[in-house]
Scaffold this active site. Structure first.
Site, PDB file in Angstrom:
ATOM      1  N   HIS A   1       0.826  -1.211   0.000  1.00 52.03           N
ATOM      2  CA  HIS A   1       0.000   0.000   0.000  1.00 52.03           C
ATOM      3  C   HIS A   1       0.863   1.265   0.000  1.00 52.03           C
ATOM      4  O   HIS A   1       0.562   2.239  -0.681  1.00 52.03           O
ATOM      5  CB  HIS A   1      -0.896   0.042   1.243  1.00 52.03           C
ATOM      6  CG  HIS A   1      -1.862  -1.087   1.345  1.00 52.03           C
ATOM      7  ND1 HIS A   1      -1.720  -2.115   2.250  1.00 52.03           N
ATOM      8  CD2 HIS A   1      -3.005  -1.359   0.665  1.00 52.03           C
ATOM      9  CE1 HIS A   1      -2.723  -2.963   2.131  1.00 52.03           C
ATOM     10  NE2 HIS A   1      -3.523  -2.539   1.170  1.00 52.03           N
TER      11      HIS A   1
ATOM     12  N   SER B   1      -2.497  -8.179   2.665  1.00 46.55           N
ATOM     13  CA  SER B   1      -2.995  -8.109   4.046  1.00 46.55           C
ATOM     14  C   SER B   1      -3.307  -9.498   4.568  1.00 46.55           C
ATOM     15  O   SER B   1      -3.233  -9.763   5.764  1.00 46.55           O
ATOM     16  CB  SER B   1      -4.256  -7.238   4.100  1.00 46.55           C
ATOM     17  OG  SER B   1      -3.969  -5.945   3.629  1.00 46.55           O
TER      18      SER B   1
END
Lengths: 340, 340
Positions: free
Chosen positions: A42, A235
């Protein structure tokens, strides 16, 4: 450099007011949509976005519209304060974190009330609105949004690109992604949006959608970020045991070998696919798909002639991982094959 | 008052540039999308829009995405210069006429080229992407956009509202309308958009879509405009012979009688429907549908308890006409029924 905490906005109207007031001041706005639990992948998207615009908005929202009721919405990892800390630590920081509670709640928004819509979930479930049924699959094609009977029934479909690869085993996924991104675009009103190429199909779908719905937004693709051992950042990696993580390295390793093989003249996709599937299975993974597709239209190819991307999804324990490798034989000439 | 010719814009970028420069000056923008061949119905939409904003954009674009290949795209009436003259004659005029050539041509727009996409038409035709097939209907569910193999594959679906009424016989229609309106909204970026309640289902679908995709646009519904004889204004009326036109009056007359009957206590939708169907058939029309539905969710009702709308579609010769009548028994108390 001084650390700067992002401003947190939770309301749609407030978000749009901010964007419009910034635009009125001549500022350009970059946008990185995320589902939180931020990692270096990210961060690389945010750093990419920083190159393009004056201001940066990061959204953190786990979108129920892209999960089916049987998927891992309830266990999707979250650490909002940790995310804010990471964004605060970033050089230059981030201006806004948009963190809405529920993007599908319209009770205070216009005359189309949610109260009339309690039949939605059941009705959609019975009718199997998506094309999954047409292809003989048995999966119920409702998302958690319909399951919650919110009354939401508007969906953006990119009809061809959404069908293959992850679309086969996740029939509501890309419908949900395209729809929530449309919503976020209409709320944040950015000039530039950055998506990761790790989610290759998603990136292509968003680019296509932006083109075909005439969004005034420049969509940038950002390269995959890998851990030192080669595992693509996700994630969901947090759910892998040490052992599963070791096994999962078979994806990246076999993809890398396939790329070298292609560069050395092996252009038969059947051979390349078999080698990757075998390697992942030997590594202890369960392959969902391993497909070599055209980079642009994502159609399966038999032989590598044009730029392709080798896309893989595989389960390790209860965790489904995806990864991919672009292969463009025009970029790296196949010198070894010529010598062989 | 001085007559004012609208500025004609044909390019997407130029349209957006105009809107953004006006917004930067603090002006609000009203928008009326049309397919041209303007009549008093359109004029009433424009006059409604004028009440809400500083500036007015009218689009004139016959959208191939909402026509199936067997429908009347090629014979849809057009008179561009006549339209401009009518808009020029309007008190206050119109600021911009947006008149694009082809909203589905992306050749000069981003890297996703059209050349890779020649298989689209055939592929979509074979796969029957819409839900029509699921309901046992045989119609091919492609629009003229797919027929032309433009490569466009992104569609906005309002899944429940698009199914009934006109959606049954025109399976690509509302998909096409919702999609082109999304495109136009993203190009024109208006604050207010006005749609006619004559196309009742379309109006409800657009309102719902705007709510659920979070468009920052206020959608206004404008009442039906009728000719002196009661026929609802439509560009397609021009194709009616004098005799067919006389017959077509049976729609409005029977709907008006049904409304009075409901106000007088006849709340059985079966009875009311039968009376309208019979009247139109006796008048020489072929009924496509005559349904009494909830005003908001458009679901068929058995008895009139809440606000409903009586929607009719019928063929007169080669012309398919639609009309509707809102019935809200809360607004006009049923005094005669009480006396009876």
């Amino acid at each position: 450099m001084e650390k700067r905490e992002p401003e947190i906005i939770t309301e749609k109207d407030q978000m749009r007011t901010w964007s419009r007031s910034m635009r009125a001041q001549g500022k350009t706005i970059g946008f990185v949509p995320t589902m939180g639990y931020l990692h270096r992948g990210h961060i690389s998207l945010i750093q990419e976005a920083r190159k393009w615009t004056d201001l940066l908005v990061v959204s953190i929202y786990v979108n129920p519209g892209q999960f089916s009721p049987t998927e891992d919405l309830s266990t999707y990892p979250a650490d909002f304060q940790g995310d804010i800390d990471k964004l605060t630590a970033l050089p230059g920081g981030v201006d806004i974190v948009f963190h809405p509670q529920n993007l599908y709640d319209y009770r205070n928004n216009g005359s189309e009330s949610g109260e009339n819509d309690t039949s939605t979930g059941a009705s959609c479930r019975n009718n199997n609105c998506s094309d999954a049924k047409e292809e003989g699959r048995e999966k119920a094609v409702v998302s958690c949004v319909e399951e919650r009977q919110s009354g939401h029934e508007t969906w953006v479909r990119v009809e061809r690109l959404e069908r293959g690869l992850c679309g086969k085993s996740r029939p509501v996924f890309f419908r949900g992604v395209a729809t929530v991104v449309t919503k976020l675009f209409n709320i944040v009103e950015p000039d530039v949006a950055v998506f990761g190429k790790k989610d290759y199909q998603q990136w292509r779908i968003i680019r296509r959608m932006v083109r075909e719905l005439d969004f005034p937004i420049n969509v940038i693709g950002s390269e995959i970020v890998r851990d030192d051992d080669g595992l693509a950042m996700s994630s969901r990696n947090v759910h892998l045991s040490t052992e599963e993580r070791e096994k999962a390295l078979s994806i990246n390793r076999s993809l890398s070998r396939a790329k070298v093989a292609a560069q050395n003249g092996q252009v038969s996709c059947r051979e390349l696919r078999n080698s990757v599937i075998e390697a992942i299975q030997e590594g202890g993974g369960k392959v969902d798909y391993a497909e070599i597709v055209d980079q642009e239209n994502l159609e399966v190819v038999e032989q590598i002639k044009s730029p392709v991307v080798f896309c893989v999804a595989a389960w390790f324990g209860k965790v489904r991982l995806i990864d991919n490798m672009e292969i463009d034989l025009r970029v790296q000439p196949v010198t070894i094959a010529v010598l062989a």
